[in-house]
Design a protein around this motif. Structure first.
Motif, PDB file in Angstrom:
ATOM      1  N   THR A   1     -12.847  24.952  36.132  1.00 46.70           N
ATOM      2  CA  THR A   1     -13.609  23.966  35.369  1.00 46.70           C
ATOM      3  C   THR A   1     -15.061  24.074  35.805  1.00 46.70           C
ATOM      4  O   THR A   1     -15.361  23.996  36.991  1.00 46.70           O
ATOM      5  CB  THR A   1     -13.088  22.541  35.613  1.00 46.70           C
ATOM      6  OG1 THR A   1     -13.185  22.240  37.009  1.00 46.70           O
ATOM      7  CG2 THR A   1     -11.637  22.411  35.170  1.00 46.70           C
ATOM      8  N   THR A   2     -15.966  24.276  34.869  1.00 49.08           N
ATOM      9  CA  THR A   2     -17.360  24.500  35.247  1.00 49.08           C
ATOM     10  C   THR A   2     -18.299  24.194  34.089  1.00 49.08           C
ATOM     11  O   THR A   2     -17.881  24.190  32.927  1.00 49.08           O
ATOM     12  CB  THR A   2     -17.574  25.959  35.691  1.00 49.08           C
ATOM     13  OG1 THR A   2     -18.930  26.147  36.085  1.00 49.08           O
ATOM     14  CG2 THR A   2     -17.230  26.929  34.576  1.00 49.08           C
ATOM     15  N   ALA A   3     -19.548  23.924  34.428  1.00 50.05           N
ATOM     16  CA  ALA A   3     -20.567  23.699  33.404  1.00 50.05           C
ATOM     17  C   ALA A   3     -21.292  24.987  33.042  1.00 50.05           C
ATOM     18  O   ALA A   3     -22.170  24.998  32.186  1.00 50.05           O
ATOM     19  CB  ALA A   3     -21.578  22.664  33.907  1.00 50.05           C
TER      20      ALA A   3
ATOM     21  N   ASP B   1     -13.165  19.300  43.076  1.00 47.60           N
ATOM     22  CA  ASP B   1     -14.448  19.210  42.377  1.00 47.60           C
ATOM     23  C   ASP B   1     -15.360  18.308  43.201  1.00 47.60           C
ATOM     24  O   ASP B   1     -14.921  17.250  43.670  1.00 47.60           O
ATOM     25  CB  ASP B   1     -14.261  18.628  40.968  1.00 47.60           C
ATOM     26  CG  ASP B   1     -15.432  18.921  40.043  1.00 47.60           C
ATOM     27  OD1 ASP B   1     -16.583  18.633  40.438  1.00 47.60           O
ATOM     28  OD2 ASP B   1     -15.187  19.435  38.943  1.00 47.60           O
TER      29      ASP B   1
ATOM     30  N   ALA C   1     -15.846  13.853  37.563  1.00 49.01           N
ATOM     31  CA  ALA C   1     -15.037  14.945  37.020  1.00 49.01           C
ATOM     32  C   ALA C   1     -13.604  14.848  37.538  1.00 49.01           C
ATOM     33  O   ALA C   1     -12.638  15.056  36.793  1.00 49.01           O
ATOM     34  CB  ALA C   1     -15.645  16.293  37.391  1.00 49.01           C
TER      35      ALA C   1
ATOM     36  N   LYS D   1     -17.339  22.303  31.087  1.00 48.96           N
ATOM     37  CA  LYS D   1     -17.617  20.868  31.105  1.00 48.96           C
ATOM     38  C   LYS D   1     -18.685  20.552  30.057  1.00 48.96           C
ATOM     39  O   LYS D   1     -19.524  21.399  29.752  1.00 48.96           O
ATOM     40  CB  LYS D   1     -18.120  20.447  32.488  1.00 48.96           C
ATOM     41  CG  LYS D   1     -17.092  20.600  33.596  1.00 48.96           C
ATOM     42  CD  LYS D   1     -17.702  20.201  34.930  1.00 48.96           C
ATOM     43  CE  LYS D   1     -16.692  20.310  36.066  1.00 48.96           C
ATOM     44  NZ  LYS D   1     -17.293  19.961  37.366  1.00 48.96           N
ATOM     45  N   PRO D   2     -18.699  19.341  29.507  1.00 43.57           N
ATOM     46  CA  PRO D   2     -17.732  18.251  29.733  1.00 43.57           C
ATOM     47  C   PRO D   2     -16.364  18.594  29.151  1.00 43.57           C
ATOM     48  O   PRO D   2     -16.291  19.149  28.045  1.00 43.57           O
ATOM     49  CB  PRO D   2     -18.370  17.068  29.009  1.00 43.57           C
ATOM     50  CG  PRO D   2     -19.250  17.685  27.964  1.00 43.57           C
ATOM     51  CD  PRO D   2     -19.748  18.959  28.536  1.00 43.57           C
ATOM     52  N   ILE D   3     -15.317  18.291  29.891  1.00 40.72           N
ATOM     53  CA  ILE D   3     -13.966  18.693  29.516  1.00 40.72           C
ATOM     54  C   ILE D   3     -13.444  17.806  28.396  1.00 40.72           C
ATOM     55  O   ILE D   3     -13.383  16.586  28.528  1.00 40.72           O
ATOM     56  CB  ILE D   3     -13.019  18.625  30.729  1.00 40.72           C
ATOM     57  CG1 ILE D   3     -13.534  19.535  31.851  1.00 40.72           C
ATOM     58  CG2 ILE D   3     -11.606  19.035  30.322  1.00 40.72           C
ATOM     59  CD1 ILE D   3     -12.764  19.398  33.142  1.00 40.72           C
ATOM     60  N   ASP D   4     -13.060  18.459  27.323  1.00 38.11           N
ATOM     61  CA  ASP D   4     -12.505  17.765  26.160  1.00 38.11           C
ATOM     62  C   ASP D   4     -10.989  17.721  26.285  1.00 38.11           C
ATOM     63  O   ASP D   4     -10.371  18.694  26.708  1.00 38.11           O
ATOM     64  CB  ASP D   4     -12.926  18.522  24.891  1.00 38.11           C
ATOM     65  CG  ASP D   4     -12.304  17.942  23.644  1.00 38.11           C
ATOM     66  OD1 ASP D   4     -11.315  18.519  23.162  1.00 38.11           O
ATOM     67  OD2 ASP D   4     -12.798  16.911  23.172  1.00 38.11           O
TER      68      ASP D   4
ATOM     69  N   ASP E   1     -13.408  23.442  40.349  1.00 32.11           N
ATOM     70  CA  ASP E   1     -14.784  23.657  39.903  1.00 32.11           C
ATOM     71  C   ASP E   1     -15.303  24.955  40.512  1.00 32.11           C
ATOM     72  O   ASP E   1     -14.813  25.401  41.554  1.00 32.11           O
ATOM     73  CB  ASP E   1     -15.640  22.467  40.340  1.00 32.11           C
ATOM     74  CG  ASP E   1     -17.043  22.520  39.753  1.00 32.11           C
ATOM     75  OD1 ASP E   1     -17.254  23.215  38.746  1.00 32.11           O
ATOM     76  OD2 ASP E   1     -17.929  21.842  40.318  1.00 32.11           O
TER      77      ASP E   1
ATOM     78  N   GLU F   1     -17.750  16.599  42.099  1.00 33.31           N
ATOM     79  CA  GLU F   1     -18.208  15.477  41.276  1.00 33.31           C
ATOM     80  C   GLU F   1     -17.077  14.465  41.119  1.00 33.31           C
ATOM     81  O   GLU F   1     -16.060  14.744  40.464  1.00 33.31           O
ATOM     82  CB  GLU F   1     -18.626  15.972  39.894  1.00 33.31           C
ATOM     83  CG  GLU F   1     -19.770  16.980  39.900  1.00 33.31           C
ATOM     84  CD  GLU F   1     -20.060  17.506  38.512  1.00 33.31           C
ATOM     85  OE1 GLU F   1     -19.646  16.861  37.523  1.00 33.31           O
ATOM     86  OE2 GLU F   1     -20.685  18.567  38.407  1.00 33.31           O
TER      87      GLU F   1
END
Length: 232
Positions: free
Chosen positions: A79-81, A9, A14, A100-103, A55, A11
């Motif tokens: 994993t992505t927004a 990722d 993240a 995202k945001p990952i819970d 990501d 970020e």
């Protein structure tokens, strides 16, 4: 059993969150993290990894292109927004797709799916005690309990799995392939278009199988099944 995994990722925040979440699971070992896709892709060329968190939107190459380039793919959790990459994830048979945001609850669900699927796919044969089936549907891997399957219907390149309470699951798979994934004493093909759970057959009359909520034809090629069923 511990799944070796890496996270890619661009970020840093993240990556730290994924690292912290992974540390909560004894079944996972985070081997490395990467802030750029190219370094991660190079590592994956030689490393034996079971699970990849990646990501999608990254500046050098996308997570989609990274996974597509891999010769031997590990299980993949994107994993992505952004929601608009779901179809590409489906094409690559991603295990899951987390926004995202990952819970932590959503992350836990994805990890449990990864562990279950790892155990499932590493079986050398289909066992008669198997109680579930995994298929790709709605852009992610879906677990189906065998006792909920009413029957399975072929629709050219797709199959429709009819399950309890009038629900259906559509997946891209030939009927022959799904039959190989099912225990042979519990599921039988009765037609080029149908597989039925043997335990849910109520009667067979005039080459028609009567299930709880459906009546299905038996084709000439599968009449041996009818004879064997009547001799039970």
């Amino acid at each position: 059993m511990v799944l070796k995994c890496i996270a890619i990722d661009d970020e840093p925040l993240a990556l730290r969150l994924i690292s912290e979440y992974v540390s909560r699971f004894p079944s996972l070992q985070l081997v490395k993290t990467f802030e750029d896709a190219i370094s991660g892709a190079e590592y994956l060329k030689t490393a034996q990894i079971d699970l990849l968190f990646v990501d999608i939107n990254m500046p050098d190459i996308t997570g989609i292109d990274l996974v597509r380039s891999l010769k031997d793919k590990p299980m993949v959790i994107f994993t992505t927004a952004y929601k608009n990459f779901a179809y590409e994830g489906f094409e690559l048979e991603a295990l899951d797709y987390i926004l995202k945001p990952i819970d932590i609850k959503r992350f836990t669900k994805a990890v449990e799916k990864a562990v279950d699927y790892f155990n499932y796919k590493n079986k050398t044969t289909v066992e008669e005690t198997d109680e579930s089936l995994y298929v790709y549907s709605e852009y992610r891997m879906v677990k189906i309990e065998l006792n909920t399957i009413e029957y399975i219907e072929s629709m050219e390149d797709y199959i429709k799995i009819h399950i309890t309470n009038d629900k259906t699951i559509l997946t891209l798979m030939p009927l022959k392939k799904v039959l190989e994934k099912l225990p042979s004493t519990k599921f039988q093909r009765i037609h080029r278009s149908y597989i039925v759970p043997v335990g849910k057959i109520r009667s067979i009359l005039n080459r028609k199988v009567q299930l709880t909520d459906a009546e299905l034809p038996v084709s000439e090629s599968y009449l041996d099944f009818v004879r064997n069923w009547k001799q039970r």
